[in-house]
Write a protein that holds these residues in place. Sequence first.
Motif, mmCIF file in Angstrom:
data_model
loop_
_atom_site.group_PDB
_atom_site.id
_atom_site.type_symbol
_atom_site.label_atom_id
_atom_site.label_comp_id
_atom_site.label_asym_id
_atom_site.label_seq_id
_atom_site.Cartn_x
_atom_site.Cartn_y
_atom_site.Cartn_z
ATOM 1 N N LEU A 18 9.353 3.652 -7.759
ATOM 2 C CA LEU A 18 8.028 3.060 -7.946
ATOM 3 C C LEU A 18 7.593 2.294 -6.706
ATOM 4 O O LEU A 18 6.456 2.430 -6.238
ATOM 5 C CB LEU A 18 8.046 2.127 -9.162
ATOM 6 N N PHE A 19 8.502 1.496 -6.158
ATOM 7 C CA PHE A 19 8.172 0.693 -4.978
ATOM 8 C C PHE A 19 7.901 1.565 -3.749
ATOM 9 O O PHE A 19 7.119 1.192 -2.875
ATOM 10 C CB PHE A 19 9.307 -0.285 -4.667
ATOM 11 N N GLN A 20 8.569 2.718 -3.680
ATOM 12 C CA GLN A 20 8.407 3.599 -2.525
ATOM 13 C C GLN A 20 7.231 4.550 -2.658
ATOM 14 O O GLN A 20 6.862 5.216 -1.685
ATOM 15 C CB GLN A 20 9.700 4.404 -2.307
ATOM 16 N N SER A 21 6.627 4.595 -3.838
ATOM 17 C CA SER A 21 5.515 5.519 -4.076
ATOM 18 C C SER A 21 4.271 5.107 -3.295
ATOM 19 O O SER A 21 3.823 3.954 -3.368
ATOM 20 C CB SER A 21 5.206 5.568 -5.573
ATOM 21 N N SER A 22 3.711 6.046 -2.560
ATOM 22 C CA SER A 22 2.489 5.758 -1.802
ATOM 23 C C SER A 22 1.282 5.602 -2.716
ATOM 24 O O SER A 22 0.255 5.043 -2.309
ATOM 25 C CB SER A 22 2.230 6.870 -0.778
ATOM 26 N N SER A 23 1.381 6.100 -3.953
ATOM 27 C CA SER A 23 0.241 6.007 -4.875
ATOM 28 C C SER A 23 -0.085 4.555 -5.224
ATOM 29 O O SER A 23 -1.243 4.235 -5.513
ATOM 30 C CB SER A 23 0.529 6.794 -6.159
ATOM 31 N N ILE A 24 0.923 3.670 -5.187
ATOM 32 C CA ILE A 24 0.671 2.255 -5.475
ATOM 33 C C ILE A 24 -0.313 1.669 -4.472
ATOM 34 O O ILE A 24 -1.231 0.926 -4.825
ATOM 35 C CB ILE A 24 1.987 1.450 -5.451
ATOM 36 N N LYS A 25 -0.139 2.039 -3.214
ATOM 37 C CA LYS A 25 -1.028 1.538 -2.160
ATOM 38 C C LYS A 25 -2.464 1.980 -2.411
ATOM 39 O O LYS A 25 -3.402 1.178 -2.309
ATOM 40 C CB LYS A 25 -0.532 2.026 -0.804
#
Length: 254
Positions: A18-25
């Motif tokens: 989750l933390f590495q997902s670019s979608s969060i950005k």
Amino acid sequence: MNVLSRLETRGIPYLRALFQSSSIKYLTLLAGVASLGSIFGMASDSMYGVSNQINLIAYWHIGLATAAAVALTVTFLGCALYLATETPFWEFLAHSSGEVGFLMVTLTLVTGSVWGKVIWNSWWEWTDIRLVTFLVIWFIYAGYLLIYSAGGDSASLKRITSVYGIVGFVTVPLSYLSTRLWTPTFHRPTTGNPDADATITVPALLLSIAALLLVYLYLVGSRVQLRELKRRVNYARRDRTLDDHAMGPSQGGD
């Protein structure tokens, strides 16, 4: 497999992904733009009988307070899990969430003071139970961060800091319930209170809360990744140093 084992084997990889997902950005950016558009485009600027553009700061003030509560709850859970498992990931999560939570508590106090100057003609009021208890939260978590920063890599101090993070968390629900447990000067409850005279545009508020929760998730994820990277670098340096020491005597003998 018990609950802690499932958290170790499933929860940590999920959180890392989750933390590495670019979608969060991108979700954070999208929610932020939508929040700004809703606040400046549709939110009411009339609150407590006062019409002023500064009232729009309430949407960030409430959102920051909500995100701060989530952040400090995660710190509490991370501290508890670290004490139970001594897995470094939970320590990194607890401390990173505490850092972001402390920032959001600070911004909540600042935006609240600016807003309060217009609504109540006062930057601060010591008789208001919510203000005082929220300031106590600020001091508690300032202490948490100071103790942690003084510990270095000491395992014993990490455990002490985790205990502090668990015990100090009692101030968070206490502050959020304070307006119902005691009589407030300014912060009267709005949820479930038919006498509340604050006017809040609910869709704009919900978008603001969602945006700030995503900001929290992005920041805490970045901090956890940085801490794990630093740990790997430190291990690599230590291993290289040990290899150099091991090779030194043999080379000298030749």
